[in-house]
Enzyme design. Structure first.
Site, PDB file in Angstrom:
ATOM      1  N   LEU A   1      44.529  18.472  39.807  1.00 34.78           N
ATOM      2  CA  LEU A   1      43.068  18.061  40.635  1.00 34.78           C
ATOM      3  C   LEU A   1      43.493  18.455  41.814  1.00 34.78           C
ATOM      4  O   LEU A   1      43.366  19.633  42.547  1.00 34.78           O
ATOM      5  CB  LEU A   1      42.327  17.429  40.265  1.00 34.78           C
ATOM      6  CG  LEU A   1      41.316  17.004  38.817  1.00 34.78           C
ATOM      7  CD1 LEU A   1      40.899  15.341  38.912  1.00 34.78           C
ATOM      8  CD2 LEU A   1      40.339  17.959  38.577  1.00 34.78           C
ATOM      9  N   ARG A   2      44.759  17.731  42.072  1.00 34.82           N
ATOM     10  CA  ARG A   2      44.846  17.837  43.628  1.00 34.82           C
ATOM     11  C   ARG A   2      46.319  16.864  43.926  1.00 34.82           C
ATOM     12  O   ARG A   2      46.323  16.054  43.182  1.00 34.82           O
ATOM     13  CB  ARG A   2      43.904  17.434  44.656  1.00 34.82           C
ATOM     14  CG  ARG A   2      42.999  15.998  44.609  1.00 34.82           C
ATOM     15  CD  ARG A   2      42.445  16.267  45.880  1.00 34.82           C
ATOM     16  NE  ARG A   2      41.577  14.856  45.332  1.00 34.82           N
ATOM     17  CZ  ARG A   2      41.202  14.373  44.578  1.00 34.82           C
ATOM     18  NH1 ARG A   2      40.555  15.314  43.767  1.00 34.82           N
ATOM     19  NH2 ARG A   2      40.459  12.346  44.430  1.00 34.82           N
ATOM     20  N   GLN A   3      47.100  17.174  45.332  1.00 35.92           N
ATOM     21  CA  GLN A   3      47.968  16.715  46.042  1.00 35.92           C
ATOM     22  C   GLN A   3      47.589  16.189  46.384  1.00 35.92           C
ATOM     23  O   GLN A   3      46.685  15.745  47.997  1.00 35.92           O
ATOM     24  CB  GLN A   3      49.104  17.338  46.101  1.00 35.92           C
ATOM     25  CG  GLN A   3      49.722  18.466  44.649  1.00 35.92           C
ATOM     26  CD  GLN A   3      50.970  17.279  44.361  1.00 35.92           C
ATOM     27  OE1 GLN A   3      50.761  16.442  44.596  1.00 35.92           O
ATOM     28  NE2 GLN A   3      50.999  18.219  43.176  1.00 35.92           N
ATOM     29  N   GLY A   4      47.302  14.571  46.077  1.00 36.30           N
ATOM     30  CA  GLY A   4      46.720  13.243  47.653  1.00 36.30           C
ATOM     31  C   GLY A   4      47.827  12.881  48.488  1.00 36.30           C
ATOM     32  O   GLY A   4      49.190  12.953  48.471  1.00 36.30           O
ATOM     33  N   SER A   5      47.288  12.144  49.691  1.00 44.17           N
ATOM     34  CA  SER A   5      48.274  11.423  50.626  1.00 44.17           C
ATOM     35  C   SER A   5      49.365  10.862  49.068  1.00 44.17           C
ATOM     36  O   SER A   5      50.286  10.271  49.738  1.00 44.17           O
ATOM     37  CB  SER A   5      48.024  10.313  51.238  1.00 44.17           C
ATOM     38  OG  SER A   5      46.563  11.493  51.665  1.00 44.17           O
ATOM     39  N   PHE A   6      49.533   9.650  48.537  1.00 46.91           N
ATOM     40  CA  PHE A   6      50.123   9.297  47.581  1.00 46.91           C
ATOM     41  C   PHE A   6      50.738  10.315  46.315  1.00 46.91           C
ATOM     42  O   PHE A   6      50.961   8.840  45.475  1.00 46.91           O
ATOM     43  CB  PHE A   6      49.517   7.692  47.894  1.00 46.91           C
ATOM     44  CG  PHE A   6      48.937   7.074  48.773  1.00 46.91           C
ATOM     45  CD1 PHE A   6      50.000   6.777  50.127  1.00 46.91           C
ATOM     46  CD2 PHE A   6      48.027   7.605  49.526  1.00 46.91           C
ATOM     47  CE1 PHE A   6      50.177   6.695  51.659  1.00 46.91           C
ATOM     48  CE2 PHE A   6      47.500   7.252  50.527  1.00 46.91           C
ATOM     49  CZ  PHE A   6      48.376   6.608  51.557  1.00 46.91           C
ATOM     50  N   GLY A   7      50.236  10.681  45.675  1.00 47.37           N
ATOM     51  CA  GLY A   7      51.032  11.634  44.824  1.00 47.37           C
ATOM     52  C   GLY A   7      50.272  11.905  44.088  1.00 47.37           C
ATOM     53  O   GLY A   7      48.726  12.267  44.626  1.00 47.37           O
TER      54      GLY A   7
ATOM     55  N   LYS B   1      45.796   8.884  39.225  1.00 44.41           N
ATOM     56  CA  LYS B   1      46.310   9.112  40.998  1.00 44.41           C
ATOM     57  C   LYS B   1      47.749   8.786  39.728  1.00 44.41           C
ATOM     58  O   LYS B   1      48.187   7.682  39.675  1.00 44.41           O
ATOM     59  CB  LYS B   1      46.115   8.526  41.508  1.00 44.41           C
ATOM     60  CG  LYS B   1      47.395   8.848  43.163  1.00 44.41           C
ATOM     61  CD  LYS B   1      46.784   8.524  44.371  1.00 44.41           C
ATOM     62  CE  LYS B   1      45.879   9.611  44.563  1.00 44.41           C
ATOM     63  NZ  LYS B   1      45.298   9.291  45.914  1.00 44.41           N
TER      64      LYS B   1
ATOM     65  N   ASP C   1      43.549   5.560  56.392  1.00 48.67           N
ATOM     66  CA  ASP C   1      43.906   7.366  57.344  1.00 48.67           C
ATOM     67  C   ASP C   1      42.674   8.052  56.152  1.00 48.67           C
ATOM     68  O   ASP C   1      42.457   8.781  56.214  1.00 48.67           O
ATOM     69  CB  ASP C   1      44.978   6.972  55.586  1.00 48.67           C
ATOM     70  CG  ASP C   1      45.291   8.190  55.222  1.00 48.67           C
ATOM     71  OD1 ASP C   1      45.411   8.788  56.930  1.00 48.67           O
ATOM     72  OD2 ASP C   1      45.879   8.548  54.651  1.00 48.67           O
TER      73      ASP C   1
END
Length: 773
Positions: A507-513, A529, A624
């Site tokens: 789905l997406r590249q998050g801040s922590f994975g 995640k 954050d």
């Protein structure tokens, strides 16, 4: 000089003789220091003849000048051998004055005459002798004899080294007559010999001092020492009957008649050799009083008979101090000075220390009470060291409780931010401090298991909201954590994943994975995640345990504007966090795809404030806030995501730290304690997020991360365009107050005109807050 007026031949003869004597005495001759040089000297006799004789000047002084002091060298040649018959010269009366004039001229030219100011005649040196073909045979020591006394000592006693010329030191060595610094050195053999000599001399003195010299008039004997007369030579005494003692001491070292030693320091001038005559350093002869050993006693040498016995009454044995004994168990011991003594030796027999006389005879010797140094005494019993335990075994002491360290909130400090700008190989990870606490979420289970649980400073949260509540949250369980398989996620609350699941598309590249879509066996869709454990290094296990405990608490939060956590799972290399599925992505993706109007921004801001109010009331700080961590579902509802995960610095990659920097409050960057991350820090980040939605750009977009870091630290606000509405500008500037205490809370901002504006009407009649084009 006046001529005599008397013309008689006799008077003229006497006058000429006197003048001739003075002239000859003032003449000079030269000699060499290495050879004898002689020359012919005129011997005048008047009125008869003038003859010559050879005079030897071998006894001349080294200076090379001979001045005859008497007229005895001028002799009359009346004998036949001194006359020259074939070369006789008749001297007339008229020519006598001519000879006198020549003699007077010679006397005036003589440099040795007083008052003569004429320059001296040229000195005859060796070069002239070579030119005149005179044989010269120099001796081996001729060069040394030519050196005068004044040359033995250089007239220069100090030298200055400027360091400009490299040859200064060499010229100094050449001037003082040495070849280099090696000439000043002392050879190792000479040094060792000197040290051995000093050591032997000091040993002798120590041995002599140990004897009781006052009770007897002498010390140990057995050799020869020369002393006590200034006018006699040394005399050696044969002391072969003294045995193998090997030491002789003179008792009368002073020049008095007493036999007592008045000065032991005089022994330093002596060298004692076993069985040989020794001369002291000063060369002074002294007559010692010698003691010899005879049948176990030290007596005077004069009292020993021919057969080695003692004359008269047997003298008492000298008392040698105990300090000179070396006691060995079970045998006779010799003292340090070489004298045999029979000490009283104690031996251990049946647990007692008794005298070593071949066993216990008669009355048993008293037992010495020795402290048992080989035992260790404990309060509840006696323990024998290295021999086992005798008696009651001591109880094991309970270890002290674990010290609790104060919680520390390490992530997000300015040092961590600066280190994350460096390459991966240069990043040094900080170890997190931990202390023990209990998990308040599952108190009954913790009480049954009696397992100690730890609280980590990284997971400590301090908050400040309208109710001024502050609390801390636990993390992992110490050693009781179990490995969960892929088909058995952790169950923390209702709605969690209890069955096996499958991972779907990214789905997406998050801040922590990375975030993937997933489906369970029941057909329930959710987001997962994935966090790699390989990137966390040696502290991955500790970091994952902290995160699991934090997610267990976050799973209890239920709010429409909060992304719900549904549990965790892990395998050997990854940690999986199960989340609520939001299909429309983040606000970052939304304003990149669409142009968002102010009214919609106000609606999103109101929902964000509702979520922050709930989090702050529950004791959480998001840490954050930005468009990338705020998700929007299909109904247009805003949900805060990734809150709580920013506290675990080990899960923050370099990229996310660089991106998070632009939304950080100044107190977070400049903080020195835990007060940096408080609820006002989320309000600052909210103002930057609203500015981002209004402009479509991140704050400080024209600056590099490091430059932006220093701008924020100095309190420089991001640029707020004048094209924004007055309400939007006022709302943003209210959130961006430099003083954290001046920033409003989330509850106060909900009453701001920017978020209270009415919602626009929708032609479709939909109640969704999302305005579609």
């Amino acid at each position: 000089m006046k001529k005599s007026s008397d013309k008689s031949p006799v008077r003229q003869h006497d006058t000429a003789t006197q003048i001739n004597s003075d002239a000859v005495s003032s003449s000079t001759s030269f000699t060499d220091s290495d050879s004898t040089c002689s020359f012919l000297t005129p011997s005048m006799e008047f009125p008869d003849r003038i003859s010559f004789r050879r005079i030897d000047f071998s006894e001349a002084a080294p200076t090379g000048v001979v001045l005859p002091s008497t007229s005895s060298e001028l002799t009359r040649s009346n004998s036949s051998e001194n006359k020259i018959p074939n070369e006789d010269i008749s001297v007339s009366t008229s020519s006598r004055y001519l000879v006198f004039d020549k003699i007077l001229a010679l006397m005036k030219k003589s440099p040795g005459r007083r008052g003569d100011k004429t320059s001296p005649a040229r000195r005859l040196d060796r070069s002239d002798a070579v030119r005149r073909n005179i044989d010269y045979d120099a001796g081996e020591d001729s060069s040394s004899l030519l050196i005068t006394r004044s040359l033995d000592f250089p007239n220069r006693t100090s030298f200055r080294v400027d360091g400009v010329d490299d040859g200064e030191i060499d010229r100094i060595y050449q001037y003082i007559g040495v070849s280099g610094p090696e000439d000043f050195a002392i050879s190792s053999d000479a040094w060792k010999a000197r040290m051995e000599h000093e050591r032997s001399s000091s040993d002798v003195v120590n041995k002599l001092k140990s004897l009781d010299l006052d009770s007897r008039e002498a010390g140990p004997s057995g050799g020869v020492v020369a002393s006590s007369s200034m006018n006699h030579k040394f005399q050696g005494h044969d002391l072969s009957e003294a045995g193998s003692i090997g030491v002789v001491v003179a008792s009368n070292f002073t020049l008095s008649e007493s036999n007592k030693i008045e000065n032991l320091n005089s022994l330093r001038d002596k060298e004692i050799v076993d069985g040989d005559m020794v001369e002291n350093r000063c060369g002074i002869e002294r007559k010692p009083t010698i003691l010899v050993k005879s049948r176990g006693y030290l007596v005077h040498n004069d009292d020993v008979g021919v057969g080695g016995g003692i004359k008269g009454v047997r003298p008492p044995v000298l008392n040698v101090p105990r300090a000179d004994k070396e006691v060995v168990d079970g045998g006779t011991v010799e003292s340090k000075s070489g004298i045999e003594w029979k000490p009283t030796i104690l031996v251990k027999s049946k647990g007692y220390l008794v005298s070593n006389d071949g066993g216990i005879k008669g009355v048993t010797s008293p037992v010495l009470n020795l402290r048992p140094t080989d035992k260790e005494v404990v309060d509840s019993g006696t323990v024998e060291n290295r021999r086992g335990i005798k008696g009651v075994r001591p109880s094991v002491l309970k270890p002290p409780p674990v010290m609790k360290l104060p919680p520390v909130d390490l992530p997000g400090s300015s040092w961590d931010i600066l280190t994350h700008f460096a390459p991966d190989s240069e990043i040094v990870r900080r170890p997190s401090s931990s202390s023990s606490s209990e998990n308040g979420c599952d108190e009954e289970e913790a009480e049954d298991d009696k397992v100690e649980k730890e609280e980590t400073g990284d997971m400590f949260i301090q908050l400040e909201d309208t109710t001024d509540e502050a609390c801390s949250f636990t993390t992992n369980e110490g050693d009781s954590s179990s490995t969960v398989s892929n088909t058995s996620p952790i169950c923390v609350s209702g709605g969690s994943i209890n069955t096996s699941w499958q991972k779907g598309q990214l789905l997406r590249q998050g801040s922590f994975g990375s975030v993937y879509e997933a489906i369970s066996e029941d057909g329930d869709f959710f987001a997962v995640k994935e966090v790699s454990l390989l990137d966390q290094g040696s502290q991955a296990q500790e970091c994952i345990q902290q995160l699991e405990g934090e997610i267990a608490l976050l799973s209890q939060l239920e709010h429409q504007n909060i992304l719900r956590y549904r549990g965790t799972d892990k395998d050997g290399s990854n940690l999986y966090i199960f989340l609520e599925l939001v299909t429309q992505g983040s606000l970052l993706e939304l304003y990149r795809r669409y142009q968002i109007r102010d009214s919609l921004i106000s609606l999103y801001t109101k929902q964000i404030l509702d979520g922050l109010k709930y989090l702050h009331h529950k004791g959480f700080i998001h840490r954050d806030i930005k468009c990338a961590t705020i998700l929007v579902d299909a109904n247009g509802t805003v949900k805060l995501a990734d809150f709580g995960l920013a506290k675990v610095s080990k899960l923050n990659d370099i990229k996310s730290r660089k991106e998070t920097l632009f939304w950080m409050a100044p107190e977070v960057i400049n903080r020195k304690d835990n007060d940096g991350y408080r609820s006002p820090a989320d309000i600052w980040s909210l103002g930057c997020t609203v500015l981002e939605m209004c402009t479509g750009q991140i704050p400080y977009s024209d600056l590099e991360p490091v430059e932006a870091l220093f701008r924020i630290r100095r309190g420089t606000l991001p640029e707020v365009p004048d094209t924004l509405s007055l309400d939007a500008r006022h709302f943003i500037l209210k959130c961006l107050k430099l003083n954290p205490e001046e920033r409003p809370t989330a509850t106060e901002l909900l009453n701001h005109p920017f978020v209270r504006r009415p919602l626009p009407s929708s032609g479709s009649g939909s109640t969704s807050p999302l305005i579609r084009r």
